[in-house]
Scaffold this active site. Structure first.
Site, mmCIF file in Angstrom:
data_model
loop_
_atom_site.group_PDB
_atom_site.id
_atom_site.type_symbol
_atom_site.label_atom_id
_atom_site.label_comp_id
_atom_site.label_asym_id
_atom_site.label_seq_id
_atom_site.Cartn_x
_atom_site.Cartn_y
_atom_site.Cartn_z
ATOM 1 N N THR A 28 0.878 -1.267 -0.020
ATOM 2 C CA THR A 28 0.079 -0.177 0.040
ATOM 3 C C THR A 28 0.914 1.181 -0.022
ATOM 4 O OG1 THR A 28 -1.638 -1.108 1.181
ATOM 5 C CG2 THR A 28 -1.608 1.334 1.437
ATOM 6 N N ALA A 83 8.110 1.463 2.377
ATOM 7 C CA ALA A 83 8.342 1.657 3.859
ATOM 8 C C ALA A 83 8.543 3.122 4.263
ATOM 9 C CB ALA A 83 9.834 1.079 4.383
ATOM 10 N N GLY A 95 3.389 2.016 8.215
ATOM 11 C CA GLY A 95 1.922 2.193 8.742
ATOM 12 C C GLY A 95 1.629 3.420 8.363
ATOM 13 N N GLU A 103 -0.377 -5.739 6.112
ATOM 14 C CA GLU A 103 1.094 -5.786 5.297
ATOM 15 C C GLU A 103 1.740 -6.570 6.023
ATOM 16 O OE1 GLU A 103 1.192 -0.923 3.894
ATOM 17 O OE2 GLU A 103 2.116 -1.661 5.613
#
Length: 219
Positions: A28, A83, A95, A103
């Site tokens: 994502t 990341a 996140g 993930e």
């Protein structure tokens, strides 16, 4: 090259790790979005994808790529994702897009984790980027108090509900010297779904976009 051009370069470079006829784990975020675009160019060569978020699922489907439920697959050859920060040991903070739990699940079932980043994400010590923690809503205040005991300054991410129906606490003021230890400590707090530290299961390959081109880093 702009930052977005660097992200695009690593997204397309990740295609070399895709094995024809397999199901691909897809992450994502803005860098992963470029990988999804690249995956669309070979959609007839793969079986489909497992996605870490509703947003990625929507984009995959819009490109005609079949999306499988994680429970339908035993393992994945690769998982490709970006990341928010990554250190020299290929441990990450993830996140920022609130998809950390899915993930982490997909990375756990993947044989190889391909992390795609631009060079701005490389750090010596993790923690300048606020560490996301996904929390069951009723535990938010308790978890925040426990995170303060660990030296962090947790901040409730307003107006954000994860795809799992939970909330996010972003933890500031951390210099994460031992990422594995901190990941384990936070994951043991009651009410925590997971923490956005990918240290126990770091990246296997890093594709880093630099002004000199895409660098491939392995351990």
């Amino acid at each position: 090259m702009t930052q977005d051009e660097l992200k695009k370069a690593v997204g397309w470079a990740a295609l070399e790790f895709v094995t024809p006829g397999t199901i691909v784990g897809v992450g994502t975020g803005s860098t992963a979005s470029h990988f999804i675009d690249a995956l669309g160019s070979i959609k007839d060569q793969i079986e489909g994808a497992v996605s870490s978020s509703e947003a990625s699922t929507e984009k995959l489907k819009s490109l005609g790529i079949p999306v499988f439920d994680c429970n339908e697959v035993d393992s994945l050859d690769i998982y490709v994702d970006g990341a928010d920060e990554i250190n020299g040991n290929m441990q990450m903070i993830k996140g920022g897009g609130a998809a950390l739990t899915r993930e982490k699940i997909i990375s756990a079932i993947a044989k190889k984790f391909i992390c795609i980043v631009d060079s701005s994400k490389k750090v010596d010590v993790l923690g300048k980027f606020p560490l996301p923690v996904e929390v069951i809503p009723m535990a938010r205040s308790y978890v925040a108090r426990e995170l303060v005991k660990l030296g962090g300054l947790p901040e409730y991410r307003l107006n954000v509900v994860t795809d799992n129906g939970n909330v996010i606490l972003d933890v500031h003021n951390l210099a994460i010297i031992d990422p594995v230890e901190l990941e384990n400590k936070i994951n043991r707090i009651a009410g925590v779904v997971t923490v956005g530290l990918f240290a126990n299961r770091g990246a296997d390959v890093v594709l880093m976009g630099t002004l000199d081109g895409v660098k491939t880093i392995t351990q």
